[in-house]
Design a protein around this motif. Sequence first.
Motif, PDB file in Angstrom:
ATOM      1  N   TYR A 327     100.456  17.837  18.646  1.00 21.46           N
ATOM      2  CA  TYR A 327     101.078  17.051  18.042  1.00 21.46           C
ATOM      3  C   TYR A 327     100.392  16.427  16.536  1.00 21.46           C
ATOM      4  CZ  TYR A 327     104.917  18.134  20.935  1.00 21.46           C
ATOM      5  OH  TYR A 327     105.518  18.663  22.209  1.00 21.46           O
ATOM      6  N   ARG A 328      99.597  16.103  16.524  1.00 24.30           N
ATOM      7  CA  ARG A 328      99.309  15.060  15.185  1.00 24.30           C
ATOM      8  C   ARG A 328      98.899  16.329  14.042  1.00 24.30           C
ATOM      9  NH1 ARG A 328      96.571  10.182  16.880  1.00 24.30           N
ATOM     10  NH2 ARG A 328      98.361   9.504  16.751  1.00 24.30           N
ATOM     11  N   SER A 329      97.942  17.106  15.286  1.00 18.20           N
ATOM     12  CA  SER A 329      97.421  18.564  14.268  1.00 18.20           C
ATOM     13  C   SER A 329      98.003  19.584  13.680  1.00 18.20           C
ATOM     14  CB  SER A 329      96.428  18.886  14.854  1.00 18.20           C
ATOM     15  OG  SER A 329      96.036  20.382  14.438  1.00 18.20           O
ATOM     16  N   ALA A 330      99.181  19.482  14.485  1.00 13.50           N
ATOM     17  CA  ALA A 330     100.974  20.393  13.696  1.00 13.50           C
ATOM     18  C   ALA A 330     101.368  19.764  12.823  1.00 13.50           C
ATOM     19  CB  ALA A 330     101.963  20.955  15.113  1.00 13.50           C
ATOM     20  N   PHE A 331     102.436  18.631  12.419  1.00 12.09           N
ATOM     21  CA  PHE A 331     102.518  18.133  11.902  1.00 12.09           C
ATOM     22  C   PHE A 331     102.024  17.604  10.384  1.00 12.09           C
ATOM     23  CE2 PHE A 331     104.960  15.820  15.474  1.00 12.09           C
ATOM     24  CZ  PHE A 331     106.596  16.448  14.405  1.00 12.09           C
ATOM     25  N   ALA A 332     100.786  17.772  10.496  1.00 11.20           N
ATOM     26  CA  ALA A 332      99.607  17.486   8.966  1.00 11.20           C
ATOM     27  C   ALA A 332      99.587  18.814   8.893  1.00 11.20           C
ATOM     28  CB  ALA A 332      97.851  17.119   9.881  1.00 11.20           C
ATOM     29  N   ARG A 333      99.937  20.032   9.892  1.00 12.33           N
ATOM     30  CA  ARG A 333     100.283  21.111   8.449  1.00 12.33           C
ATOM     31  C   ARG A 333     101.061  21.444   8.574  1.00 12.33           C
ATOM     32  NH1 ARG A 333      97.573  22.052  13.433  1.00 12.33           N
ATOM     33  NH2 ARG A 333      98.621  24.276  14.172  1.00 12.33           N
ATOM     34  N   TRP A 334     102.222  21.182   8.605  1.00 14.88           N
ATOM     35  CA  TRP A 334     103.848  21.682   8.930  1.00 14.88           C
ATOM     36  C   TRP A 334     104.487  20.542   7.594  1.00 14.88           C
ATOM     37  CZ3 TRP A 334     108.150  19.172  11.211  1.00 14.88           C
ATOM     38  CH2 TRP A 334     109.223  19.767  11.109  1.00 14.88           C
ATOM     39  N   GLN A 335     104.907  21.629   6.575  1.00 19.40           N
ATOM     40  CA  GLN A 335     105.291  21.146   5.271  1.00 19.40           C
ATOM     41  C   GLN A 335     104.723  20.360   4.459  1.00 19.40           C
ATOM     42  OE1 GLN A 335     109.761  20.516   4.991  1.00 19.40           O
ATOM     43  NE2 GLN A 335     109.761  21.881   7.632  1.00 19.40           N
ATOM     44  N   GLY A 336     103.320  19.640   3.971  1.00 22.18           N
ATOM     45  CA  GLY A 336     102.520  19.195   3.755  1.00 22.18           C
ATOM     46  C   GLY A 336     101.986  17.992   4.236  1.00 22.18           C
ATOM     47  N   GLY A 337     102.340  18.005   5.562  1.00 21.71           N
ATOM     48  CA  GLY A 337     102.593  16.760   6.294  1.00 21.71           C
ATOM     49  C   GLY A 337     103.330  16.010   5.976  1.00 21.71           C
ATOM     50  N   LYS A 338     104.522  16.043   5.938  1.00 25.29           N
ATOM     51  CA  LYS A 338     105.450  14.783   5.758  1.00 25.29           C
ATOM     52  C   LYS A 338     106.567  14.203   6.345  1.00 25.29           C
ATOM     53  CE  LYS A 338     110.405  15.281   2.925  1.00 25.29           C
ATOM     54  NZ  LYS A 338     111.155  16.134   2.257  1.00 25.29           N
ATOM     55  N   TYR A 339     106.029  15.007   7.596  1.00 21.60           N
ATOM     56  CA  TYR A 339     106.623  14.170   9.265  1.00 21.60           C
ATOM     57  C   TYR A 339     105.400  13.351  10.030  1.00 21.60           C
ATOM     58  CZ  TYR A 339     110.793  16.441   7.249  1.00 21.60           C
ATOM     59  OH  TYR A 339     111.890  16.692   6.031  1.00 21.60           O
ATOM     60  N   LEU A 340     103.981  13.976   9.338  1.00 27.77           N
ATOM     61  CA  LEU A 340     103.114  13.245  10.482  1.00 27.77           C
ATOM     62  C   LEU A 340     103.881  11.724  10.064  1.00 27.77           C
ATOM     63  CD1 LEU A 340     100.853  13.196  12.000  1.00 27.77           C
ATOM     64  CD2 LEU A 340      99.276  12.763   9.958  1.00 27.77           C
ATOM     65  N   GLN A 341     103.596  11.239   9.152  1.00 28.30           N
ATOM     66  CA  GLN A 341     104.671   9.133   9.465  1.00 28.30           C
ATOM     67  C   GLN A 341     105.334   9.203  10.351  1.00 28.30           C
ATOM     68  OE1 GLN A 341     106.046   7.890   5.703  1.00 28.30           O
ATOM     69  NE2 GLN A 341     108.017   9.786   5.866  1.00 28.30           N
ATOM     70  N   ASN A 342     106.472   9.920  10.543  1.00 26.23           N
ATOM     71  CA  ASN A 342     107.833  10.030  12.283  1.00 26.23           C
ATOM     72  C   ASN A 342     106.832  10.779  13.117  1.00 26.23           C
ATOM     73  OD1 ASN A 342     109.204  11.207   9.973  1.00 26.23           O
ATOM     74  ND2 ASN A 342     110.266   9.465  10.277  1.00 26.23           N
ATOM     75  N   PHE A 343     106.117  10.704  13.416  1.00 20.61           N
ATOM     76  CA  PHE A 343     105.016  11.051  14.921  1.00 20.61           C
ATOM     77  C   PHE A 343     104.333   9.440  15.029  1.00 20.61           C
ATOM     78  CE2 PHE A 343     101.595  12.470  16.873  1.00 20.61           C
ATOM     79  CZ  PHE A 343     101.870  12.591  18.375  1.00 20.61           C
ATOM     80  N   LYS A 344     104.780   8.828  16.437  1.00 21.50           N
ATOM     81  CA  LYS A 344     104.387   7.291  16.159  1.00 21.50           C
ATOM     82  C   LYS A 344     104.201   7.951  18.392  1.00 21.50           C
ATOM     83  CE  LYS A 344     106.002   5.372  12.799  1.00 21.50           C
ATOM     84  NZ  LYS A 344     107.484   4.305  12.959  1.00 21.50           N
ATOM     85  N   PRO A 345     103.306   8.300  19.160  1.00 19.22           N
ATOM     86  CA  PRO A 345     102.869   8.609  20.180  1.00 19.22           C
ATOM     87  C   PRO A 345     103.272   6.830  20.798  1.00 19.22           C
ATOM     88  CG  PRO A 345     101.601   9.619  19.062  1.00 19.22           C
ATOM     89  CD  PRO A 345     101.911   8.801  18.537  1.00 19.22           C
ATOM     90  N   VAL A 346     104.231   6.618  21.967  1.00 17.63           N
ATOM     91  CA  VAL A 346     104.500   5.997  22.738  1.00 17.63           C
ATOM     92  C   VAL A 346     103.412   6.024  23.156  1.00 17.63           C
ATOM     93  CG1 VAL A 346     106.774   6.065  22.852  1.00 17.63           C
ATOM     94  CG2 VAL A 346     105.200   7.112  24.369  1.00 17.63           C
TER      95      VAL A 346
END
Length: 405
Positions: A327-346
Amino acid sequence: MFAQPKLTICVPSRNRQRYFQETIRSQLMNLRTDVEFVFADNSDDASIMNGFMGDVVADPRVKYLPSGDRVYPMFENWDRCIEAATGEFICMIGDDDYVDIDVADLLIRSQQEHKAVDVMVWSRLTYNWPGNRPNHCNVSVPLKTGVHRLPRALLYQEFFSWKGSKATPNMAFGFYHGAVSKRVMDKIKGRFGGRYCEYPTVDFENVCKVLVTAENMFYSERPFSVLGSCAESNSAKIKITEKITEMHAAFMVETGRNIDEDPHMKNFPFPSILGLAACIAQTQHWFLTTYGYSPIKGWEANFAEACGINCGMMGNVAAYDGMVEGYRSAFARWQGGKYLQNFKPVDYVEPTDAKFFTGIAEDYLLIDEEVAGVQTPAELYHLVDQMVAPVKDLTLNFHEHFKAA
């Protein structure tokens, strides 16, 4: 039999004959005659179910669809179930599940109160079959008795916005452990692709289409079905890396293509193998892009949060680490990494360290899934059925606003 059954229960199956047979036995024990059953086998060895169904088909309520000369993709097997159905409402369950067909009484009562009923969904119990119990689990039994009419706009917003701090979208209204009118299903067939089911993730595809087609939608807080999980089920495999990989490969072979490589996935780097959240989002993305619907503003950040929660559901630390990395890799590639900060694994918690207790918690009764030695979803349901309100005592709140959980 009635001229038109009030409800058709569809049960598609593939290579899980032992559970399928038990589910068929359990469903047919209720002798009411205003229901219909469609049992569709899709197994490599057709003789097992063909032999079992020899006497079963004598029941006038039963339609049996045997395995064909090829393996049907899941959406085709589900589609042929609905093609065969003649009931006023359609309910789909898995071959290791159970549904109380007396939910038809709730449909009848609701129609008397509010003439137009397009969709009725209800709370569900969960049950791990013996042989699929790596950890000690309990069953959460909802105790509330309300039946609510919900506005379509609210349901659409809830499902496509991903808000709610859960691993999956809220308020998934569809025929899987729910009842959708055949009239609505026929509209879906005419409006989308010329068939009832067309996308491999069939249950959530149906939710997408129901939410833009149906008008009068209702929700019962009282449970009427059990989501079973046997050792061979997908739900038993989505927590272990090796099983996920095996299941994913088999699913793509049976589908006839790798849906992660479909054209609509070009700018959406969340393959279904990542996890349940990605699988649902992929289905939503396919639906929205294929049929020209606009996404809900702000859904991306909520989706990222859901993926973080999804990670915590894994069965061991290796699977957890692999999902987090994916998931972290996918969010880094998606829309310039804009939502990587919102990905917070429990944080990962070993299943053996998870708290287990029974008793009342807010509006739920938590019971041990091994209570009274129950061995099937049907046995669990019949036990719980003695603890919750009967249909006649449910409160129909059709004129009040219901706040989604």
